[in-house]
Design an enzyme around this catalytic site. Structure first.
Site, PDB file in Angstrom:
ATOM      1  N   ASP A  45     -22.523 -18.612 -17.741  1.00 19.32           N
ATOM      2  CA  ASP A  45     -22.209 -18.029 -19.048  1.00 19.32           C
ATOM      3  C   ASP A  45     -22.950 -16.728 -19.297  1.00 19.32           C
ATOM      4  OD1 ASP A  45     -24.629 -19.468 -19.041  1.00 19.32           O
ATOM      5  OD2 ASP A  45     -24.619 -19.603 -21.228  1.00 19.32           O
ATOM      6  N   THR A  91     -25.810  -9.278 -18.996  1.00 25.91           N
ATOM      7  CA  THR A  91     -26.544  -9.979 -17.935  1.00 25.91           C
ATOM      8  C   THR A  91     -25.760  -9.985 -16.631  1.00 25.91           C
ATOM      9  OG1 THR A  91     -27.564 -11.367 -19.606  1.00 25.91           O
ATOM     10  CG2 THR A  91     -27.695 -12.155 -17.358  1.00 25.91           C
ATOM     11  N   GLU A 150     -31.006 -25.571 -26.409  1.00 23.38           N
ATOM     12  CA  GLU A 150     -31.849 -24.882 -25.423  1.00 23.38           C
ATOM     13  C   GLU A 150     -32.932 -24.028 -26.080  1.00 23.38           C
ATOM     14  OE1 GLU A 150     -29.819 -22.112 -22.799  1.00 23.38           O
ATOM     15  OE2 GLU A 150     -31.576 -21.901 -21.525  1.00 23.38           O
ATOM     16  N   LYS A 210     -31.838 -28.742 -23.136  1.00 20.58           N
ATOM     17  CA  LYS A 210     -32.021 -27.839 -21.983  1.00 20.58           C
ATOM     18  C   LYS A 210     -33.349 -27.113 -22.138  1.00 20.58           C
ATOM     19  CE  LYS A 210     -29.824 -24.048 -19.463  1.00 20.58           C
ATOM     20  NZ  LYS A 210     -28.556 -23.578 -18.913  1.00 20.58           N
ATOM     21  N   GLY A 248     -34.826 -20.298 -15.200  1.00 22.43           N
ATOM     22  CA  GLY A 248     -35.748 -19.374 -15.864  1.00 22.43           C
ATOM     23  C   GLY A 248     -36.448 -18.325 -15.023  1.00 22.43           C
ATOM     24  N   ARG A 252     -29.376 -18.723 -12.466  1.00 22.69           N
ATOM     25  CA  ARG A 252     -29.826 -17.952 -11.308  1.00 22.69           C
ATOM     26  C   ARG A 252     -30.069 -18.816 -10.071  1.00 22.69           C
ATOM     27  NH1 ARG A 252     -34.240 -14.950 -14.816  1.00 22.69           N
ATOM     28  NH2 ARG A 252     -33.670 -16.695 -16.148  1.00 22.69           N
TER      29      ARG A 252
HETATM   30  P1  13P Z   1     -31.255 -19.659 -15.597  1.00 22.34           P
HETATM   31  O1  13P Z   1     -31.198 -20.946 -14.831  1.00 22.34           O
HETATM   32  O2  13P Z   1     -30.946 -18.443 -14.771  1.00 22.34           O
HETATM   33  O3  13P Z   1     -32.531 -19.546 -16.396  1.00 22.34           O
HETATM   34  O4  13P Z   1     -30.078 -19.704 -16.645  1.00 22.34           O
HETATM   35  C1  13P Z   1     -29.842 -20.859 -17.329  1.00 22.34           C
HETATM   36  C2  13P Z   1     -29.324 -20.556 -18.666  1.00 22.34           C
HETATM   37  O5  13P Z   1     -28.232 -20.945 -19.010  1.00 22.34           O
HETATM   38  C3  13P Z   1     -30.167 -19.778 -19.571  1.00 22.34           C
HETATM   39  O6  13P Z   1     -29.640 -19.808 -20.858  1.00 22.34           O
END
Ligand code: 13P
Length: 341
Positions: A24, A29, A178, A220, A263, A293
């Site tokens: 997403d 980004t 999250e 999350k 993260g 990532r």
């Molecule tokens: P990352 O795993 O790259 O941190 O992204 C997860 C995500 O959805 C951040 O909001």
């Protein structure tokens, strides 16, 4: 609100050996990610890239429980005209949607942010549900630094997360809540542990005040880790032990599942940490990944924007998905990575 249905969706999102693909990335980004592999961020390239992921049969049918989409993607069609959301449904995974609208500077709190997007959210959720989304995501961002986070930043972000979560459940959509404590600073793991506990406690307090049903949500969080600039890196065992202790202290067992963000951890670190936590079980909730990532860095590199690399990109994605699927059961070992390489 039908809580039984929300609960069964939330439970499916954290099914044993499966986790969530966070695809997403906002337009800004994904441009950064594409810049890194020398690909122009056009609508067609974003479509081709995500279509490659969603057509990765092995990953999608065996290891991915759900996919978080960005607004553009949920309305996009694959090259052959099939809606991308249908590809996800047909693989057996559940489609989800990022609904926050990013962050803004928090007034009176220098260096701190508040996540926005509550205006008209009820109407947007209705449209996303009709399109097929069964869960949503809202990311709050808390930074650690000298004198921050402030109680103000923690409170307003927790309040917004709970407002969002209540609106989701009223729309029959499972909220992924999250509250991300960033790992950008020079702090050690214990400072991350303390700040994350404060953030989680405030978040659950707001969720209760706003009558969110804990059985119908997924958390999350970040793991307890040292900041990237810290001279003191924590071992895999320490991260696992402190993260599990922190979550047991803050997250009620009524919550069906916890799915971590990566993260900025390396691919293998994110996998090793999750795996080590399962070795400390049994745990009171499902515990899995919701990586962006750490699932996508490898396929992005393998693909590099070239049609002839689609199969290699899918292999790289399936590999990371399988490694994390194993970690989500405590069955991963670093030797499995070497074998594949
Ligand atoms: P990352 O795993 O790259 O941190 O992204 C997860 C995500 O959805 C951040 O909001």
């Amino acid at each position: 609100m039908n809580l039984t249905e929300l609960n069964s969706t939330a439970t499916a999102m954290v099914a044993p050996g499966k986790g969530i693909l966070a695809a997403d990335e906002s337009s800004g980004t994904i441009k950064k990610r594409f810049d890194a592999i020398g690909v122009e961020s056009t609508e067609a390239n974003r479509r081709d890239y995500r279509e490659m992921l969603f057509r990765s049969k092995e990953a999608m049918s065996q290891y991915i429980s759900g996919v978080i989409l960005y607004d553009e993607t949920i309305w996009q069609d694959a090259k052959d005209g099939m809606p991308l959301i249908k590809l996800i449904e047909e693989s057996g995974a559940i489609p989800g949607i990022k609904v926050d609208e990013g962050t803004q500077a928090l007034p009176m709190c220098p260096g701190e942010l508040v996540t926005v997007g509550l205006d008209k959210l009820a109407e947007r959720l209705k449209k996303y549900y009709e399109r097929g989304a069964r869960f949503a995501k809202w990311r709050a961002v808390i930074d650690i630094g000298s004198g921050i986070p402030s109680i103000t930043a923690i409170s307003v972000n927790a309040h917004a997360l709970a407002r969002y979560a209540a609106l989701c459940q009223a729309a029959q959509i499972v909220p992924i809540v999250e509250p991300e404590v960033l790992m950008d600073g020079g702090h050690d793991i214990d400072r991350c542990f303390d700040v994350t506990q404060r953030v989680l406690n405030k978040t659950f307090q707001e969720l209760r005040v706003q009558r969110v049903a804990l059985e119908g949500m997924v958390l999350k969080p970040n793991m307890a880790v040292a900041g990237k600039k810290s001279p003191k890196k924590a071992s895999v065992e320490e991260v696992a032990e402190k993260t599990v202790r922190m979550l047991k202290a803050c997250v009620p067992a009524a919550v069906p599942g916890i799915a971590f963000l990566s993260g900025g951890q390396s691919d293998e670190e994110a996998t090793a940490h999750l795996n080590a936590m399962h070795k400390l079980g049994p745990l009171p909730w499902g515990l899995t990944f919701s990586y962006g990532r750490a699932l996508q860095a490898a396929p992005q590199k393998a693909w590099s924007g070239k049609a002839e690399n689609v199969a290699a990109g899918q292999r790289a994605f399936s590999h990371r998905a399988r490694m994390n699927g194993l970690a989500a059961k405590g069955e991963w070992a670093s030797s499995l990575e070497k074998k594949a390489a």
